[in-house]
Design a protein around this motif. Structure first.
Motif, mmCIF file in Angstrom:
data_model
loop_
_atom_site.group_PDB
_atom_site.id
_atom_site.type_symbol
_atom_site.label_atom_id
_atom_site.label_comp_id
_atom_site.label_asym_id
_atom_site.label_seq_id
_atom_site.Cartn_x
_atom_site.Cartn_y
_atom_site.Cartn_z
ATOM 1 N N GLN A 14 0.841 -1.199 0.000
ATOM 2 C CA GLN A 14 0.000 0.000 0.000
ATOM 3 C C GLN A 14 0.882 1.258 0.000
ATOM 4 O O GLN A 14 2.067 1.198 0.330
ATOM 5 N N SER A 15 0.297 2.389 -0.333
ATOM 6 C CA SER A 15 1.057 3.635 -0.443
ATOM 7 C C SER A 15 1.666 4.080 0.883
ATOM 8 O O SER A 15 2.690 4.758 0.905
ATOM 9 N N ASP A 16 1.080 3.661 2.016
ATOM 10 C CA ASP A 16 1.615 4.054 3.322
ATOM 11 C C ASP A 16 2.691 3.099 3.833
ATOM 12 O O ASP A 16 3.151 3.208 4.962
ATOM 13 N N GLY A 17 3.100 2.122 3.009
ATOM 14 C CA GLY A 17 4.136 1.168 3.403
ATOM 15 C C GLY A 17 3.582 -0.084 4.059
ATOM 16 O O GLY A 17 4.336 -0.999 4.374
ATOM 17 N N SER A 18 2.279 -0.131 4.288
ATOM 18 C CA SER A 18 1.671 -1.348 4.827
ATOM 19 C C SER A 18 1.424 -2.330 3.686
ATOM 20 O O SER A 18 1.617 -2.006 2.508
ATOM 21 N N MET A 19 1.004 -3.523 4.030
ATOM 22 C CA MET A 19 0.726 -4.555 3.038
ATOM 23 C C MET A 19 -0.686 -5.087 3.280
ATOM 24 O O MET A 19 -1.094 -5.292 4.424
ATOM 25 N N LYS A 20 -1.406 -5.307 2.222
ATOM 26 C CA LYS A 20 -2.775 -5.802 2.337
ATOM 27 C C LYS A 20 -2.866 -7.200 1.742
ATOM 28 O O LYS A 20 -2.335 -7.466 0.663
ATOM 29 N N ASP A 21 -3.535 -8.095 2.469
ATOM 30 C CA ASP A 21 -3.784 -9.458 2.000
ATOM 31 C C ASP A 21 -5.063 -9.404 1.175
ATOM 32 O O ASP A 21 -6.140 -9.157 1.697
ATOM 33 N N MET A 22 -4.963 -9.608 -0.122
ATOM 34 C CA MET A 22 -6.094 -9.411 -1.026
ATOM 35 C C MET A 22 -6.882 -10.682 -1.315
ATOM 36 O O MET A 22 -7.985 -10.606 -1.821
ATOM 37 N N GLU A 23 -6.352 -11.855 -1.021
ATOM 38 C CA GLU A 23 -6.953 -13.070 -1.562
ATOM 39 C C GLU A 23 -7.239 -14.181 -0.582
ATOM 40 O O GLU A 23 -8.165 -14.946 -0.780
ATOM 41 N N SER A 24 -6.482 -14.348 0.458
ATOM 42 C CA SER A 24 -6.639 -15.523 1.314
ATOM 43 C C SER A 24 -7.915 -15.419 2.142
ATOM 44 O O SER A 24 -8.699 -14.499 1.985
ATOM 45 N N GLY A 25 -8.091 -16.334 3.068
ATOM 46 C CA GLY A 25 -9.256 -16.313 3.945
ATOM 47 C C GLY A 25 -9.296 -15.080 4.836
ATOM 48 O O GLY A 25 -10.305 -14.786 5.451
ATOM 49 N N LEU A 26 -8.198 -14.348 4.898
ATOM 50 C CA LEU A 26 -8.118 -13.126 5.693
ATOM 51 C C LEU A 26 -8.080 -11.910 4.782
ATOM 52 O O LEU A 26 -7.461 -10.896 5.078
ATOM 53 N N SER A 27 -8.771 -12.005 3.675
ATOM 54 C CA SER A 27 -8.784 -10.956 2.662
ATOM 55 C C SER A 27 -9.137 -9.603 3.272
ATOM 56 O O SER A 27 -10.076 -9.474 4.042
ATOM 57 N N GLY A 28 -8.348 -8.607 2.910
ATOM 58 C CA GLY A 28 -8.587 -7.254 3.378
ATOM 59 C C GLY A 28 -7.799 -6.866 4.601
ATOM 60 O O GLY A 28 -7.749 -5.700 4.981
ATOM 61 N N TRP A 29 -7.162 -7.828 5.275
ATOM 62 C CA TRP A 29 -6.384 -7.502 6.464
ATOM 63 C C TRP A 29 -5.139 -6.716 6.050
ATOM 64 O O TRP A 29 -4.510 -6.997 5.034
ATOM 65 N N VAL A 30 -4.777 -5.747 6.872
ATOM 66 C CA VAL A 30 -3.622 -4.911 6.610
ATOM 67 C C VAL A 30 -2.502 -5.300 7.587
ATOM 68 O O VAL A 30 -2.743 -5.475 8.775
ATOM 69 N N TYR A 31 -1.292 -5.411 7.069
ATOM 70 C CA TYR A 31 -0.127 -5.807 7.847
ATOM 71 C C TYR A 31 0.915 -4.701 7.795
ATOM 72 O O TYR A 31 1.081 -4.049 6.776
ATOM 73 N N THR A 32 1.627 -4.537 8.887
ATOM 74 C CA THR A 32 2.724 -3.570 8.938
ATOM 75 C C THR A 32 4.038 -4.320 9.127
ATOM 76 O O THR A 32 4.064 -5.393 9.726
ATOM 77 N N LYS A 33 5.092 -3.720 8.608
ATOM 78 C CA LYS A 33 6.419 -4.342 8.706
ATOM 79 C C LYS A 33 6.873 -4.323 10.158
ATOM 80 O O LYS A 33 6.689 -3.339 10.857
ATOM 81 N N ARG A 34 7.443 -5.416 10.612
ATOM 82 C CA ARG A 34 7.911 -5.575 12.001
ATOM 83 C C ARG A 34 9.420 -5.698 12.015
ATOM 84 O O ARG A 34 10.009 -6.190 11.072
ATOM 85 N N PRO A 35 10.026 -5.297 13.144
ATOM 86 C CA PRO A 35 11.490 -5.437 13.257
ATOM 87 C C PRO A 35 11.904 -6.893 13.360
ATOM 88 O O PRO A 35 11.187 -7.753 13.673
#
Length: 147
Positions: free
Chosen positions: A126-147
């Protein structure tokens, strides 16, 4: 005398039966080995740990390595290279990665099984640096990068 001969024949037949059941041939002792084949090749932008907090503090996350995809839920994890290699052990290819799409903002792959229980994962940056799961059973969930 007749009973003795019958008993001996019965004992011989019983011995032959048990010997046949318990013997091993080289076909029966086929080695069971698990390969260390790598099935994933994620793009560099996605490599690392991505997390999503859900359900009162439990962690649901992904870890992408240069050659692997790992799903983590709270204290457990599933190494997908190991999972696919275990499923394919013994020479029966029951699972494979059949499609892998890699761009500067997308990583999509399909894990195909011979039973038809295919799993698709489609991650988009995504434009804010997060990542979105578009397809799996958790479709639409947004993830952020972790250390």
């Amino acid at each position: 005398m007749k009973k003795t001969i019958l008993r001996l024949m019965f004992a011989a037949a019983l011995t032959a039966t048990f010997t046949g059941v318990t013997s091993c041939s080289s076909d029966d002792a086929e080695e069971f080995s698990i390969s260390d084949q790598k099935h994933f090749n994620p793009p560099t932008w996605i490599q690392g740990k991505w997390g999503n907090e859900f359900d009162e503090g439990n962690e649901y996350s992904y870890e992408f390595k240069a050659d692997n995809f790992i799903l983590k839920i709270s204290n457990g994890s599933q190494d997908y290279n190991a999972y696919i290699n275990l499923a394919n052990a013994g020479g029966i290819n029951t699972m494979s990665v059949v499609e892998e799409v890699k761009t500067s903002t997308r990583y999509k792959f399909i894990i195909k099984t011979i039973g038809g229980m295919d799993t698709t994962h489609d991650f988009q940056l995504q434009s804010d640096g997060s990542m979105k799961d578009m397809e799996s059973g958790l479709s639409g969930w947004v993830y952020t990068k972790r250390p």
